[in-house]
Motif scaffolding. Structure first.
Motif, PDB file in Angstrom:
ATOM      1  N   ILE A   6      73.453  34.975  47.008  1.00 54.08           N
ATOM      2  CA  ILE A   6      73.400  33.821  46.114  1.00 54.08           C
ATOM      3  C   ILE A   6      74.537  33.951  45.101  1.00 54.08           C
ATOM      4  O   ILE A   6      74.558  34.880  44.295  1.00 54.08           O
ATOM      5  N   GLY A   7      75.473  33.020  45.169  1.00 52.55           N
ATOM      6  CA  GLY A   7      76.628  33.033  44.263  1.00 52.55           C
ATOM      7  C   GLY A   7      77.901  33.418  44.990  1.00 52.55           C
ATOM      8  O   GLY A   7      77.959  34.452  45.649  1.00 52.55           O
ATOM      9  N   THR A   8      78.925  32.570  44.860  1.00 52.17           N
ATOM     10  CA  THR A   8      80.195  32.813  45.562  1.00 52.17           C
ATOM     11  C   THR A   8      81.295  33.323  44.632  1.00 52.17           C
ATOM     12  O   THR A   8      82.474  33.177  44.912  1.00 52.17           O
ATOM     13  N   GLY A   9      80.916  33.881  43.492  1.00 49.36           N
ATOM     14  CA  GLY A   9      81.910  34.496  42.607  1.00 49.36           C
ATOM     15  C   GLY A   9      82.455  35.774  43.231  1.00 49.36           C
ATOM     16  O   GLY A   9      82.134  36.090  44.389  1.00 49.36           O
ATOM     17  N   VAL A  10      83.248  36.522  42.487  1.00 49.87           N
ATOM     18  CA  VAL A  10      83.868  37.711  43.087  1.00 49.87           C
ATOM     19  C   VAL A  10      82.839  38.749  43.523  1.00 49.87           C
ATOM     20  O   VAL A  10      83.047  39.450  44.511  1.00 49.87           O
ATOM     21  N   SER A  11      81.706  38.842  42.813  1.00 47.35           N
ATOM     22  CA  SER A  11      80.680  39.821  43.211  1.00 47.35           C
ATOM     23  C   SER A  11      80.111  39.472  44.583  1.00 47.35           C
ATOM     24  O   SER A  11      80.091  40.309  45.498  1.00 47.35           O
ATOM     25  N   GLY A  12      79.653  38.236  44.716  1.00 51.62           N
ATOM     26  CA  GLY A  12      79.055  37.788  45.980  1.00 51.62           C
ATOM     27  C   GLY A  12      80.053  37.818  47.122  1.00 51.62           C
ATOM     28  O   GLY A  12      79.747  38.268  48.234  1.00 51.62           O
ATOM     29  N   ALA A  13      81.280  37.379  46.846  1.00 53.74           N
ATOM     30  CA  ALA A  13      82.296  37.305  47.900  1.00 53.74           C
ATOM     31  C   ALA A  13      82.682  38.700  48.380  1.00 53.74           C
ATOM     32  O   ALA A  13      82.911  38.913  49.583  1.00 53.74           O
ATOM     33  N   THR A  14      82.747  39.664  47.461  1.00 58.40           N
ATOM     34  CA  THR A  14      83.074  41.046  47.842  1.00 58.40           C
ATOM     35  C   THR A  14      82.007  41.583  48.800  1.00 58.40           C
ATOM     36  O   THR A  14      82.329  42.125  49.866  1.00 58.40           O
ATOM     37  N   LEU A  15      80.748  41.402  48.413  1.00 60.92           N
ATOM     38  CA  LEU A  15      79.656  41.889  49.267  1.00 60.92           C
ATOM     39  C   LEU A  15      79.655  41.191  50.615  1.00 60.92           C
ATOM     40  O   LEU A  15      79.497  41.827  51.668  1.00 60.92           O
ATOM     41  N   ALA A  16      79.835  39.872  50.590  1.00 62.59           N
ATOM     42  CA  ALA A  16      79.826  39.093  51.831  1.00 62.59           C
ATOM     43  C   ALA A  16      80.877  39.644  52.785  1.00 62.59           C
ATOM     44  O   ALA A  16      80.612  39.883  53.971  1.00 62.59           O
ATOM     45  N   ASN A  17      82.066  39.865  52.241  1.00 64.56           N
ATOM     46  CA  ASN A  17      83.147  40.358  53.086  1.00 64.56           C
ATOM     47  C   ASN A  17      82.817  41.722  53.679  1.00 64.56           C
ATOM     48  O   ASN A  17      83.014  41.957  54.873  1.00 64.56           O
ATOM     49  N   LEU A  18      82.314  42.633  52.858  1.00 70.79           N
ATOM     50  CA  LEU A  18      82.023  43.990  53.336  1.00 70.79           C
ATOM     51  C   LEU A  18      80.921  43.978  54.397  1.00 70.79           C
ATOM     52  O   LEU A  18      81.017  44.675  55.413  1.00 70.79           O
ATOM     53  N   ILE A  19      79.892  43.180  54.158  1.00 72.97           N
ATOM     54  CA  ILE A  19      78.773  43.139  55.113  1.00 72.97           C
ATOM     55  C   ILE A  19      79.242  42.546  56.450  1.00 72.97           C
ATOM     56  O   ILE A  19      78.949  43.074  57.522  1.00 72.97           O
TER      57      ILE A  19
END
Ligand code: UDP
Length: 366
Positions: A6-19
């Motif tokens: 939930i949330g497409t800021g840098v925190s969410g996007a970093t996790l999304a990419n790694l996963i």
């Protein structure tokens, strides 16, 4: 495994990419807003100027890990941020340093203060203002009072609604008194602005066959079940404010366009003692955008009010920490739900620290 972020800021996007990338798992990442990148969002306007919609964002980090990570998604220029402040009508630089000393005082006086400072402190030392105020020498006491009054008191009162003594010391320590000739705002090894902007950087992080992005989507309306949930929104909102609202400061940017090449001499000019805004941003400096016009934003600070404005800054103090910890305790009872980001952790993260936190959470999970 199916992951929800939930949330497409840098925190969410970093996790999304790694996963998606490292674990090769599916990720659905959603955002309430109509754009990605959270408060880092930027866009090119009709004049070709890259506008930072939620205020100036300057990337700076001393973490090799973070720098290596972000460079996969963007090339950066070598912009090193400086902040000009207008003190009693004099243009000088912040943090207060030896150059500032000579800008605001007569030479002989500046020299005397400089000598006393060098006798007392190591060269290049950073001293938070609340510590700097503890001076025995009459001249240094005068200087400390001057810096407190001219740089911190009124700016902090505008920004936080209370005096520097009533905000967490770590907040004003972000801009220390700097016993140096270094005029830069940050001393990190790596500094710069992504050449195609932050939105593009985040877009590149999310560009992966395992990642689905859904905008204009509230997680409360979402159907379906997920193996893991990562929440970068406000932690108190997640729990329906059951213990009360965590306070935030918000910011109101008044944008203005001018029919001339430049409005001011620097990307950011602080007005610690004048006007109701704290600072003025002029965006074309960041990527050296060429236009006969220029766009600025005057930054006004205000309290966050639900439904009226956005959350920008958690307000670190004892009372809010106690409240946050109640939510954190509650969060510990949840299985496979993780909180992160400025709002999820209720922490005043810079972009690099938010990214590092996401990387470390990822490493913890795997
Ligand atoms: N600050 C100040 N005067 C200035 C600049 C900063 O008093 O000219 C204080 C103020 O309390 C501010 C804090 O230092 O909130 C941190 O400043 P920074 O520029 O790091 O804040 P940000 O860019 O994150 O809003």
């Amino acid at each position: 495994m199916h992951n929800l972020i939930i949330g497409t800021g840098v925190s969410g996007a970093t996790l999304a990419n790694l996963i998606a990338n490292v674990l090769n798992e599916k990720v659905l990442i959603i955002d309430k807003k109509e754009h990605i990148a959270g408060n880092c969002y930027d866009y090119r306007d009709d004049n070709g100027i890259m506008i930072h919609k939620y205020g100036s964002h300057i990337f700076h980090t001393s973490s090799e890990k973070v720098w290596k990570f972000v460079r996969q998604f963007a090339d950066f220029n070598q912009y090193m941020h400086k902040v000009v402040a207008i003190i009693d009508g004099i243009h000088t630089t912040i943090p207060f340093n030896f150059n500032t000393l000579y800008d605001v005082f007569p030479q002989s006086m500046a020299r005397r203060l400089e000598e006393k400072l060098l006798a007392k402190f190591d060269y290049n030392k950073k001293v938070p203002i609340l510590e700097f105020q503890k001076q025995d020498d009459i001249d240094l006491k005068f200087l400390a009072n001057y810096v407190y009054e001219k740089v911190f008191l009124h700016y902090t009162t505008k920004q936080w609604g209370v005096s520097p003594n009533d905000v967490d010391g770590a907040v004003t320590a972000r801009v220390p008194v700097y016993l140096s000739k270094d005029d830069r705002y940050f001393q990190d090894k790596y500094q710069g602005i992504p050449l195609e902007g932050y939105t593009k950087l985040v877009e590149n992080m999310l560009e992966h066959p395992n990642i689905e992005v859904r905008l204009n989507t509230d997680y409360k309306d979402l159907k379906g079940s997920f193996d893991r949930v990562f929440y970068t929104g406000a932690i108190d909102e997640y729990f329906d404010y059951k213990f009360g609202h965590l306070p935030y400061r918000s910011v109101n940017f008044k944008f203005e366009e001018y029919d001339r090449e430049f409005y001011q001499k620097n990307s950011v000019v602080n007005y610690p003692c004048n006007y109701d805004f704290t600072r003025i941003h002029e965006f074309k400096y960041y990527l050296n955008d060429k236009s006969e016009k220029t766009v600025i934003a005057k930054e006004y600070s205000e309290f966050f009010e639900l439904g009226k404005n956005e959350r920008y800054y958690p307000i670190p103090n004892d009372e809010n920490t106690v409240l946050y910890k109640k939510y954190l305790e509650e969060a510990k009872h949840l299985k496979n739900v993780y909180f992160l980001g400025r709002l999820g952790d209720y922490k005043y993260y810079d972009m690099d620290k938010a990214i590092l936190r996401a990387i470390e959470l990822f490493e913890e999970i795997v």
